[in-house]
Design a protein around this motif. Structure first.
Motif, PDB file in Angstrom:
ATOM      1  N   ARG A   1      -6.317 -33.167  17.566  1.00  0.00           N
ATOM      2  CA  ARG A   1      -6.248 -31.732  17.827  1.00  0.00           C
ATOM      3  C   ARG A   1      -4.789 -31.287  17.865  1.00  0.00           C
ATOM      4  O   ARG A   1      -3.887 -32.071  18.143  1.00  0.00           O
ATOM      5  N   ARG A  55      -9.245 -23.008  15.049  1.00  0.00           N
ATOM      6  CA  ARG A  55     -10.482 -23.566  14.531  1.00  0.00           C
ATOM      7  C   ARG A  55     -11.593 -23.511  15.574  1.00  0.00           C
ATOM      8  O   ARG A  55     -11.323 -23.516  16.781  1.00  0.00           O
ATOM      9  N   ASP A  56     -12.825 -23.442  15.101  1.00  0.00           N
ATOM     10  CA  ASP A  56     -13.969 -23.442  16.010  1.00  0.00           C
ATOM     11  C   ASP A  56     -13.901 -24.670  16.913  1.00  0.00           C
ATOM     12  O   ASP A  56     -13.531 -25.764  16.478  1.00  0.00           O
ATOM     13  N   ARG A  84      -6.721 -17.780  13.380  1.00  0.00           N
ATOM     14  CA  ARG A  84      -6.333 -19.113  12.904  1.00  0.00           C
ATOM     15  C   ARG A  84      -6.978 -20.269  13.650  1.00  0.00           C
ATOM     16  O   ARG A  84      -7.166 -21.344  13.062  1.00  0.00           O
ATOM     17  N   ASP A 120      -5.858 -25.860  16.933  1.00  0.00           N
ATOM     18  CA  ASP A 120      -7.031 -25.882  17.808  1.00  0.00           C
ATOM     19  C   ASP A 120      -6.794 -25.172  19.141  1.00  0.00           C
ATOM     20  O   ASP A 120      -7.734 -24.633  19.727  1.00  0.00           O
ATOM     21  N   GLY A 133      -3.942 -27.476  10.740  1.00  0.00           N
ATOM     22  CA  GLY A 133      -4.744 -26.479  11.452  1.00  0.00           C
ATOM     23  C   GLY A 133      -4.252 -26.334  12.870  1.00  0.00           C
ATOM     24  O   GLY A 133      -3.300 -27.010  13.294  1.00  0.00           O
ATOM     25  N   GLU A 136       0.279 -24.942  10.729  1.00  0.00           N
ATOM     26  CA  GLU A 136      -0.827 -25.331   9.842  1.00  0.00           C
ATOM     27  C   GLU A 136      -0.335 -26.229   8.706  1.00  0.00           C
ATOM     28  O   GLU A 136      -1.032 -27.173   8.316  1.00  0.00           O
TER      29      GLU A 136
END
Length: 248
Positions: free
Chosen positions: A10, A134-135, A132, A89, A87, A82
């Motif tokens: 993460r 993430r789920d 931006r 989190d 990505g 990113e």
């Protein structure tokens, strides 16, 4: 702690990570296994120290910079995170200004600058985070217990943090269905340079005794709360968490 692979690691972006609380959060989330983007606005040397400390402990960290109230600068910062890690989190927004003076004497130009950083800055960072993150992620803003305890000289600062509370609670509802939590942490008196600057020993002692635990908070106390919200605390959402040792 189980070793994580790059594919599942993460990623956390912490604004204001060169400061006392921001640094403690960056180091704690790194210890919890996250890759860290250490954001700074003015003090590159301290931010580089945070990155070096994380790297020396075996973690991953990069530097990003920018005025939190400048949407173009912060877009560039998010892009850099990113690009480096694939990505984002977790976004922890600690960056802010605290300028204290009685309301009757408060310079309105100074007020405008603080509103720009604390209110617009939160809006900009949260807007980018909402687009931006993430789920399964988390957005964590920073409020202040002074919104509730209403100390003299804090009118302007508390007003900006009341706005942070409103942004936080509404954004949590606007992200319905995204599996992204949005909360704010509201520290009480905490032993950081931002808090201690300009206060005499008697004032600091008095503020330290306000809590039933009869001490000032430490940055690590606040980092513990953030680590919970950024990690296992998935059922805490749309809340302002008063991390202040019991000050009311």
């Amino acid at each position: 702690m189980a070793e994580q692979t790059d594919s599942i690691q993460r990623v956390a972006l912490i604004t204001g990570a060169s400061g006392g609380i921001g640094r403690a959060i960056a180091e704690r989330l790194s210890a919890d296994g996250m890759a860290i983007a250490v954001h700074f606005s003015g003090n590159r040397d301290r931010a580089e120290e945070v990155v070096s400390t994380i790297a020396a402990a075996g973690g991953k960290a990069i530097l990003v910079s920018g005025d939190v109230a400048d949407d173009a600068a912060m877009t560039t910062a998010f892009d850099a995170v990113e690009h480096a890690f694939g990505g984002i989190d977790v976004v922890v927004h600690t960056a802010g200004q605290m300028i204290l003076k009685p309301l009757v004497d408060f310079n309105l130009d100074v007020l405008d600058k603080m509103v720009r950083t604390n209110v617009r800055g939160t809006f900009v960072v949260d807007q980018l985070a909402a687009r931006r993150v993430r789920d399964g992620g988390a957005i964590i803003n920073f409020s202040s217990s002074v919104v509730k305890i209403a100390l003299p000289n804090y009118a302007a600062y508390a007003a900006t943090k009341g706005a942070v509370d409103a942004i936080t609670l509404i954004l949590a509802k606007e992200l319905r269905g995204r599996d992204i939590t949005v909360n704010a942490v509201a520290p009480g008196p905490t032993a950081t340079p931002l808090f201690l600057t300009g206060k005499d020993d008697a004032t600091i002692e008095h503020l330290g005794r306000m809590a039933p635990l009869e001490r000032l908070g430490q940055p690590d106390d606040i980092a513990d709360v953030v680590a919970f919200l950024a990690g296992p605390g998935r059922w805490v959402n749309g809340q302002v968490i008063y991390a202040n040792g019991g000050v009311i």
